[in-house]
Motif scaffolding. Structure first.
Motif, PDB file in Angstrom:
ATOM      1  N   MET A  73      38.426  35.767  50.306  1.00  0.00           N
ATOM      2  CA  MET A  73      37.247  36.605  50.499  1.00  0.00           C
ATOM      3  C   MET A  73      37.311  37.845  49.608  1.00  0.00           C
ATOM      4  O   MET A  73      36.325  38.218  48.966  1.00  0.00           O
ATOM      5  CB  MET A  73      37.123  37.024  51.964  1.00  0.00           C
ATOM      6  N   SER A  74      38.502  38.466  49.546  1.00  0.00           N
ATOM      7  CA  SER A  74      38.671  39.653  48.700  1.00  0.00           C
ATOM      8  C   SER A  74      38.458  39.310  47.234  1.00  0.00           C
ATOM      9  O   SER A  74      37.811  40.064  46.482  1.00  0.00           O
ATOM     10  CB  SER A  74      40.066  40.251  48.903  1.00  0.00           C
ATOM     11  N   LEU A  75      38.994  38.156  46.841  1.00  0.00           N
ATOM     12  CA  LEU A  75      38.828  37.715  45.454  1.00  0.00           C
ATOM     13  C   LEU A  75      37.357  37.473  45.145  1.00  0.00           C
ATOM     14  O   LEU A  75      36.863  37.811  44.068  1.00  0.00           O
ATOM     15  CB  LEU A  75      39.642  36.446  45.210  1.00  0.00           C
ATOM     16  N   ILE A  82      35.631  40.803  44.594  1.00  0.00           N
ATOM     17  CA  ILE A  82      35.982  41.376  43.290  1.00  0.00           C
ATOM     18  C   ILE A  82      35.235  40.668  42.165  1.00  0.00           C
ATOM     19  O   ILE A  82      34.660  41.304  41.268  1.00  0.00           O
ATOM     20  CB  ILE A  82      37.509  41.292  43.063  1.00  0.00           C
ATOM     21  N   VAL A  83      35.235  39.319  42.217  1.00  0.00           N
ATOM     22  CA  VAL A  83      34.542  38.552  41.183  1.00  0.00           C
ATOM     23  C   VAL A  83      33.042  38.841  41.219  1.00  0.00           C
ATOM     24  O   VAL A  83      32.378  38.941  40.176  1.00  0.00           O
ATOM     25  CB  VAL A  83      34.817  37.044  41.347  1.00  0.00           C
ATOM     26  N   SER A  84      32.496  39.009  42.415  1.00  0.00           N
ATOM     27  CA  SER A  84      31.068  39.313  42.547  1.00  0.00           C
ATOM     28  C   SER A  84      30.735  40.657  41.916  1.00  0.00           C
ATOM     29  O   SER A  84      29.705  40.808  41.236  1.00  0.00           O
ATOM     30  CB  SER A  84      30.671  39.315  44.031  1.00  0.00           C
ATOM     31  N   ILE A  85      31.601  41.639  42.128  1.00  0.00           N
ATOM     32  CA  ILE A  85      31.387  42.974  41.544  1.00  0.00           C
ATOM     33  C   ILE A  85      31.425  42.900  40.021  1.00  0.00           C
ATOM     34  O   ILE A  85      30.571  43.468  39.323  1.00  0.00           O
ATOM     35  CB  ILE A  85      32.444  43.967  42.075  1.00  0.00           C
ATOM     36  N   PHE A 111      35.806  30.490  34.053  1.00  0.00           N
ATOM     37  CA  PHE A 111      36.472  31.413  34.971  1.00  0.00           C
ATOM     38  C   PHE A 111      35.870  31.314  36.369  1.00  0.00           C
ATOM     39  O   PHE A 111      36.578  31.174  37.366  1.00  0.00           O
ATOM     40  CB  PHE A 111      36.354  32.841  34.438  1.00  0.00           C
ATOM     41  N   MET A 112      34.548  31.358  36.430  1.00  0.00           N
ATOM     42  CA  MET A 112      33.870  31.275  37.712  1.00  0.00           C
ATOM     43  C   MET A 112      34.106  29.932  38.384  1.00  0.00           C
ATOM     44  O   MET A 112      34.324  29.839  39.600  1.00  0.00           O
ATOM     45  CB  MET A 112      32.366  31.510  37.532  1.00  0.00           C
TER      46      MET A 112
END
Length: 326
Positions: A243-245, A248-251, A282-283
């Motif tokens: 969830m944290s990752l 971060i990726v969303s930001i 990457f995504m």
């Protein structure tokens, strides 16, 4: 201490295709058991219980022969191979019907058998759990030593309570096993479950030696599977990390979108396909990794809800001996 007040000890030994090492180590286990009996620390009704984990060689035949030669040897056999953790649990649950204390230990002779006396002494001093802990890992390869250290560090970071350099060499009192029976997990990781039971505990330190005979039945693939099972069985932090990752990726992606819009308004064009491919890969990689972690937990839930038996005992040497005497 009178005989009827002495504690009954069962040494639980899981065995899988151990026809080469069992004839060597069985005598060592018997010598230690007799030593403890003569020292007055355990009762004469104490036993060595071998747990055959569906071996494909002559392991079960050796166990039955040992039981006929000496009453201190007994054995049970699983209906099929179910794994080391299942065999240890099967032996503990079976032994708890007769024993006041149990000591689980592997069959290969690598763990110091003489440390059992210190374990029994610690039990008499009031400890219900006594962990056998290695002094060091000098007998391991460089790869195994460092991956093991890394595993314990990861487990600690994830909040799972384990004992550093402890495997499945431990003493448990009867009441600990009775409480352990209330843990109904099918995905077993006893090294993590035992600390959750609680009660007073201590550690006995010993030096681990080389395997006395035969080959190890715990290759890297099985050790990796055990590690993954331990992590996902004892901690939900990997899900939180996912969830944290994702956040971060969303930001980062949102910043990228703003950059692309601003760049377009300024009249600049984004050239080249390399940056686009890198972002897509990457995504995609992040998404697949997250799905894999979530899938691992869903798979465990799927197995747990089936509530299948964790072990099935098909034979017991003492039943065989009783039938023969009738």
């Amino acid at each position: 201490m009178s005989e009827n007040k002495k504690n009954c000890l069962y040494i639980v030994i899981p065995c899988y295709n151990e026809e080469q090492v069992l004839p060597v180590t069985s005598g060592m286990f018997l010598d230690e058991l007799n030593h403890l009996i003569k020292a007055g620390k355990i009762s004469s009704g104490s036993r060595i219980m071998f747990v055959n984990d569906g071996s494909s060689d002559s392991t079960w035949d050796i166990i039955t022969d040992l039981s006929k030669k000496d009453e201190h040897f007994i054995g049970i056999s699983q209906s099929r191979n179910r794994g080391h953790q299942s065999s240890v649990l099967a032996g503990l649950m079976e032994a708890s019907q007769y024993a006041d204390i149990t000591i689980s230990i592997d069959c290969d002779g690598q763990d110091d058998i003489h440390a059992m006396e210190d374990m029994v002494d610690a039990y008499h001093d009031g400890c219900d759990i006594v962990y056998g802990v290695r002094n060091d890992r000098s007998t391991d390869t460089f790869f195994k030593r460092n991956t093991a250290k890394g595993f314990y560090k990861i487990m600690a970071k994830l909040g799972a309570e384990t004992v550093y350099n402890h495997a499945d060499y431990r003493l448990l009192s009867k009441r600990v096993i009775n409480e352990l029976a209330q843990f109904k997990e099918t995905n077993l990781y006893l090294r993590g479950l035992i600390p959750l039971v609680g009660f007073k505990s201590t550690s006995v330190y010993y030096s681990r030696s080389e395997r006395l005979a035969g080959k190890s039945h715990y290759p890297f693939s099985k050790m990796l599977n055990l590690a993954l099972n331990g992590i996902t069985s004892l901690s939900v932090k990997p899900l939180r990390l996912v969830m944290s990752l994702g956040i971060i990726v969303s930001i980062i992606s949102f910043i990228g979108v703003i950059w692309a819009v601003v760049d377009n308004l300024l009249g600049n064009t984004v050239t080249g396909w390399a940056s686009t491919v890198c972002i897509v890969c990457f995504m995609g990689g992040i998404q697949l990794m997250c799905l894999g972690v979530i899938g691992e937990y869903i798979g465990k839930i799927y197995i747990e809800v089936k509530n299948r038996p964790r072990f099935i005992i098909s034979e017991r040497t003492y039943e065989c001996n009783e039938d023969k005497n009738q």
